[in-house]
Design a protein around this motif. Sequence first.
Motif, PDB file in Angstrom:
ATOM      1  N   SER A 121       0.824  -1.211   0.000  1.00  0.00           N
ATOM      2  CA  SER A 121       0.000   0.000   0.000  1.00  0.00           C
ATOM      3  C   SER A 121       0.856   1.257   0.000  1.00  0.00           C
ATOM      4  CB  SER A 121      -0.936   0.008   1.217  1.00  0.00           C
ATOM      5  OG  SER A 121      -1.924  -0.989   1.099  1.00  0.00           O
ATOM      6  N   PHE A 134      -7.100   3.745   0.247  1.00  0.00           N
ATOM      7  CA  PHE A 134      -6.876   5.129   0.657  1.00  0.00           C
ATOM      8  C   PHE A 134      -8.229   5.795   0.831  1.00  0.00           C
ATOM      9  CE2 PHE A 134      -5.926   9.636  -0.082  1.00  0.00           C
ATOM     10  CZ  PHE A 134      -4.878   9.820   0.805  1.00  0.00           C
ATOM     11  N   SER A 135      -8.496   6.267   2.065  1.00  0.00           N
ATOM     12  CA  SER A 135      -9.787   6.866   2.389  1.00  0.00           C
ATOM     13  C   SER A 135     -10.897   5.848   2.118  1.00  0.00           C
ATOM     14  CB  SER A 135      -9.986   8.158   1.595  1.00  0.00           C
ATOM     15  OG  SER A 135     -11.195   8.794   1.976  1.00  0.00           O
ATOM     16  N   ASN A 136     -11.832   6.164   1.220  1.00  0.00           N
ATOM     17  CA  ASN A 136     -12.938   5.238   0.942  1.00  0.00           C
ATOM     18  C   ASN A 136     -12.823   4.597  -0.432  1.00  0.00           C
ATOM     19  OD1 ASN A 136     -13.428   7.514  -0.587  1.00  0.00           O
ATOM     20  ND2 ASN A 136     -15.647   7.420  -0.342  1.00  0.00           N
ATOM     21  N   THR A 137     -11.589   4.496  -0.944  1.00  0.00           N
ATOM     22  CA  THR A 137     -11.378   3.984  -2.303  1.00  0.00           C
ATOM     23  C   THR A 137     -10.216   3.005  -2.335  1.00  0.00           C
ATOM     24  OG1 THR A 137     -12.143   6.112  -3.186  1.00  0.00           O
ATOM     25  CG2 THR A 137     -10.994   4.648  -4.708  1.00  0.00           C
ATOM     26  N   GLN A 195     -14.964   1.510  -5.410  1.00  0.00           N
ATOM     27  CA  GLN A 195     -15.714   1.761  -4.178  1.00  0.00           C
ATOM     28  C   GLN A 195     -16.779   0.688  -4.062  1.00  0.00           C
ATOM     29  OE1 GLN A 195     -17.139   5.813  -4.272  1.00  0.00           O
ATOM     30  NE2 GLN A 195     -15.168   6.647  -3.637  1.00  0.00           N
ATOM     31  N   TYR A 247      -7.416   1.629  -4.740  1.00  0.00           N
ATOM     32  CA  TYR A 247      -6.720   1.962  -5.985  1.00  0.00           C
ATOM     33  C   TYR A 247      -5.827   0.787  -6.374  1.00  0.00           C
ATOM     34  CZ  TYR A 247      -8.090   6.816  -5.192  1.00  0.00           C
ATOM     35  OH  TYR A 247      -8.805   7.963  -4.992  1.00  0.00           O
ATOM     36  N   HIS A 258     -17.927   0.449   4.961  1.00  0.00           N
ATOM     37  CA  HIS A 258     -16.596   0.013   5.373  1.00  0.00           C
ATOM     38  C   HIS A 258     -16.369  -1.478   5.141  1.00  0.00           C
ATOM     39  CE1 HIS A 258     -15.849   3.965   6.972  1.00  0.00           C
ATOM     40  NE2 HIS A 258     -16.939   3.883   7.718  1.00  0.00           N
ATOM     41  N   GLU A 262       0.939   9.303  -5.985  1.00  0.00           N
ATOM     42  CA  GLU A 262       1.175  10.700  -5.635  1.00  0.00           C
ATOM     43  C   GLU A 262       2.324  11.305  -6.428  1.00  0.00           C
ATOM     44  OE1 GLU A 262       1.691  10.673  -1.430  1.00  0.00           O
ATOM     45  OE2 GLU A 262      -0.474  10.763  -1.033  1.00  0.00           O
ATOM     46  N   ASP A 294     -10.448   8.580 -10.611  1.00  0.00           N
ATOM     47  CA  ASP A 294     -11.353   9.207  -9.641  1.00  0.00           C
ATOM     48  C   ASP A 294     -12.516   9.895 -10.346  1.00  0.00           C
ATOM     49  OD1 ASP A 294     -10.117   8.475  -7.263  1.00  0.00           O
ATOM     50  OD2 ASP A 294      -8.764  10.186  -7.271  1.00  0.00           O
TER      51      ASP A 294
END
Length: 512
Positions: A270, A336-339, A303, A341, A311, A278, A390
Amino acid sequence: MVTLDRLVNVLGGYGARLCCCPVSREVALRDVVMYDAADPRELRGDVFLAVGTDSIATAVDLAVAARASVVLVRGSQPPDQEATERAETGGVAVLLVEPDVSWGQLAGVVYGLVLEGRETESGRGPTDLFALADSLADALGSAVTIEDRLSRVLAYSSRQHQADRARLETILGRRVPEPVRELFEHRGVFGHLAESDEPLFVEADPEHGLTGRMVVAVRAGREALGSIWVECDQPLSDVRRAVLRDSSRTVGLHLLRSRASADLERQVESDLVIRLLEGTPDAAAVLSRLGLPPGRFRVIALQAHIGDERHAALLLAFERATTGFGWSRPGRSTLFSNTVYTVLPGDDVSAARAWVGSIREALPRQVTMLAGVGSGAVSAELPASRREADECLALHDVRPTTKSAIAYDEAWDDILVQRLRAAAASGRAPARGPITELRRHDSANATSYVATLRAWLEAQGDLSEAAERLDVHPNTIRYRLRKMAEVTELRLDQPAKRLAMIIELAVSDPTP
């Protein structure tokens, strides 16, 4: 690989002592078999558990027939001269275990120890559930399947002789077929697994291609980790039932160790994937550490949710995306967050969609999963592909009926409009102009000037096509255009003006 010396040293803590050793203590031990007087089939294995034998001499004879390197016998008296001679002639070491050590406890230790050291052709060792399933199948004399809590196959034994249809479909589909799962649910099998550690026999059901099963829950403390299924026509004998029960603890340890290892690997993976998404100057080195070849990639954004609960389903999707050894899955993922990748090698959008489909198929039916696919990119362009993924994912909000993955290659125009809408929403769109004035006139006078202008612009000035869109006469279009010119200055003869107006209409009115 476990040696006889290692086995002797470990079992010494359980009151075992080596009484006779005509073989090298460095001999490798790879298999364990357990004697069952009710089973006439020939046994083969390196470690022979002489359960229920009437004498050490008999145990030695059975071990020699099984070509074992060592036989474990419970008793307080050492072997007599006859038994010792038989052991030396047959090349079998004799380990004598104190009677107060149960066969169940002893079998658990031996199976765990020997299987912990076993390696397969693929080079996997301590967490190789397939090796464990094979050894259990050998010990129980039946095909074995190890499954997780969602009835997904984690491992299965290579023994497929006379496998029933339900087993074959389970292995091929990597999960229990839904009709069979519903049958188990109806019979209360899952309820039993949730509450009891005792093995349960499941009766045959020819309609579902099921010959019969013995199943036991696998736990770590109170947490259910999965289950072990043994194909059998009738309930296992008490001895084999004990082996199955004790083996569930060994499987539990394997699953816990596998989970811990997987969690660590997922964390490392991850972190590296996030660096790629990034942007990092050492992208090539990061790709190499992830085991990905150089070339082009696509970023996929996922998602998932079950109703309003987001969750649990998202964690299931991430677990599925990261399940398997590096060489056995194409992409590398991060949560990452609610996704979720995933960096997927290749430039083929159909391959990306197929990968998304495989994740969707592996999730429970009640899970809703949405996906966006960025355009093809080299390593330095992965941040841009992530943004595109995204934006494709966000398009599901304006395309609620679209369930398949939305790819940037096919939706770049909608994404451009979405970007412009975002700019307009932040106050960067002109507050005044021809469109605003026509919209105000329509509101005050019940006219249809904005719709007419849009139809004419989208028809690229073709009066007949614009009239057909609005279901009016072409003269009506001409008349309305003249009246619009009285309300505001359109300047339809200037291409830049026409382009600006159609962009503003697309941004301000999502639907024509």
